[in-house]
Design an enzyme around this catalytic site. Sequence first.
Site, PDB file in Angstrom:
ATOM      1  N   GLU A 146       0.920  -1.285   0.048  1.00 56.48           N
ATOM      2  CA  GLU A 146       0.039  -0.009  -0.165  1.00 56.48           C
ATOM      3  C   GLU A 146       0.737   1.167  -0.155  1.00 56.48           C
ATOM      4  O   GLU A 146       0.562   2.332  -0.853  1.00 56.48           O
ATOM      5  CB  GLU A 146      -0.945  -0.237   1.269  1.00 56.48           C
TER       6      GLU A 146
ATOM      7  N   HIS B  12     -10.174  -4.776  10.163  1.00 52.35           N
ATOM      8  CA  HIS B  12     -10.925  -4.646   8.673  1.00 52.35           C
ATOM      9  C   HIS B  12     -12.389  -4.082   9.057  1.00 52.35           C
ATOM     10  O   HIS B  12     -13.091  -4.491   8.021  1.00 52.35           O
ATOM     11  CB  HIS B  12     -11.060  -6.124   8.223  1.00 52.35           C
TER      12      HIS B  12
END
Lengths: 348, 344
Positions: free
Chosen positions: B76, B145
């Site tokens: 990322e 998450h």
Amino acid sequence: MAYPFPTEIHRVVDPEGNLVGDPPELSPEQHRKLYYWMVFGRMWSERMVALQRQGRMGTFAPHVGQEAQAGIASPLRQDDWLLGTYRECIAYFVKGLSPLAPMATHRGYFSRGYTRELGLVPLQIVIGNQMLHAVGVAMAMQYEGTDRVAVGVCGDGATSQGDFHEALNFAAVFQAPFIAVVQNNQYAISVPRQRQAAVEYLAYRGPAFGIPGYIVDGNDVLAVHKVVQECVERARAGEGPSLVELLTYRMGAHTTADDPTKYRSDEEVAHWQARDPIKRYRIFLLRQEILSNEEDEALHEQATADLQRCVEEFEAMPPPRPEEIFEHVFETPPPNLLRQRDEILGTP
Amino acid sequence: MTAPVMAQAAPEAAVQMRKTTYIQAVNEALREEMRRDESVFILGEDVAHYGGLFRVTRGLLDEFGPQRVIDTPISEQGFMGMALGAAAVGMRPVVELMYMDFTLVAADQIFNQIAKYHYMTGGLIHLPIVVRGQQGGGKRYGSQHSQCVEGLYAHFPGIRVVVPATPYDAKGLLKSAIRDDNPVVFLEHKMLYFTRGEAPPAEVEYTVPIGLADVKRTGQDLTLVTYGYCLLQALEAADALAARYGIQVEVVDLRTVNPMDTDTIWESVAKTGRLLAVHESYANCGVGAEVVARAYEEAPHLLRAPARRLGMAPVSIPVSKPLEDEILPWKQQIMAAVLEMMRA
């Protein structure tokens, strides 16, 4: 792709000024330009430190000893991109940046002297971040279908950051026209190279990612130019990225806030002193009759005068307007920011 | 150059609206903007061949090819930095974070670089980057998450933060975000993807401006300020409160968290005198705290009762269904908070 670990240390001129390899094809004018920026760059760095000591300049990272970085920029076209750090000022000057620009940054004028046409973005401060930016630039060049390339430069310390590894991996996977150059000056502030990575040469990182790695005598400007030139040509031809490690030494402190005597010996400094990049290039230029002693003297005088003018221009710069704090936070400032600006400035 | 903060004409009344899903609306916005502007491209994990873990980018690879819909290595920080470089030389990257929790993996490039780049280049280089992805709880995905990150993004200057709740707003705001010359974070919610709503047909061009709130339900008793998936929960709560207790809640959908359209909030509070800010992200140091603080700074005279906020308790989000249900500040918690304020 599989590439072997590099074994050769590329060198054209040895520390005594002897020609030991094939020199790159450069005109006398190009030689003199490289030499000028190395000479000027050293004076400029020393003057920046002096100004900082007098309280006239902010924190500065000297680059004395690393002047052969000029050869990173000399193989580039103006429309190529170069993304470096605070210690790549000389390479930036060779690419066309005014020496006033990094000085102006200390006054808060971030964009002074930079233009899109120079193929430069402002010098990066955060360790390693620019390597990823350079890959993004390279991929944009690739998408546009041009043969322009992007060079990212970092220090040895930055090779421990994830950004460096991610950049090499991305560039390799997408075969981006990207050249990673590591100025291995042996220290990340106080931590020596051996404590930064367990490999013998940082250039070994290249083959690990599927790209070639080069080891270069980083105090030999002609070797730097020659190897970077080769990598640039590969990238232009669509043959993918490369990693170049320049073996050099920072003769001064990390920054004006650092004291290097605390972590390295006089003997070590003397060892590198004898490998001075300017001295050996000067001997080469004199022997090759590209430069005469008189021309060398004139060039030094020119650099001294140019530097003096630069410092005068810097000192004449007014402090920035307070409202500039608010001006570029967003491309278009939102209403609450404008309200806060007005509150602070006391204007309606 | 950038989408101005001003009202934009809604599509002509004559346009026949159709029902669509949130996910379809986001997909259409991406597709239409990529057709309109060749500098728009998508990068992220599993976005190309797979069409995104949540299928948001489905079909885009087929139309635009692998140079514009890029499957990246799992890194990322890596593709966020790449997006910066590409944007700096004229591209308009749309970066998908598979889970917005992964913001934290890329935080250095986002907050140290992207947010500050325009300022630190003296306005020389603007970064038209959109970072988008889904956030939030409800699917039992656990602590790493399920988080909502709008408060984190809004804390830092230099990034616009958009949190649309309806298909109409999602499409219109994503188009504005892609055309904006500022970095914009566009926050979807995993519980919103299959919700449906009215929107003009795919070929009818419209945008929703960044920085404008929208009153989604009118009422005179209390102003409830919210956004994202909590809007749907708040509207359900408001209907239940009206049916059961005759309480009329006015629901203000912020749509954009930064910059915040406080004018629309104050206009509503001037009518109701009561203010409750609701969101799924943590109440602690959150957007709700900001709304309430600004009310006391800018419009204390409008408040007839203490303003409040409702958000997630300061705990990690549990993976267990009963525990997650307990902690999410949704319908039941919203109703309880409103009743408490009305009875005070």
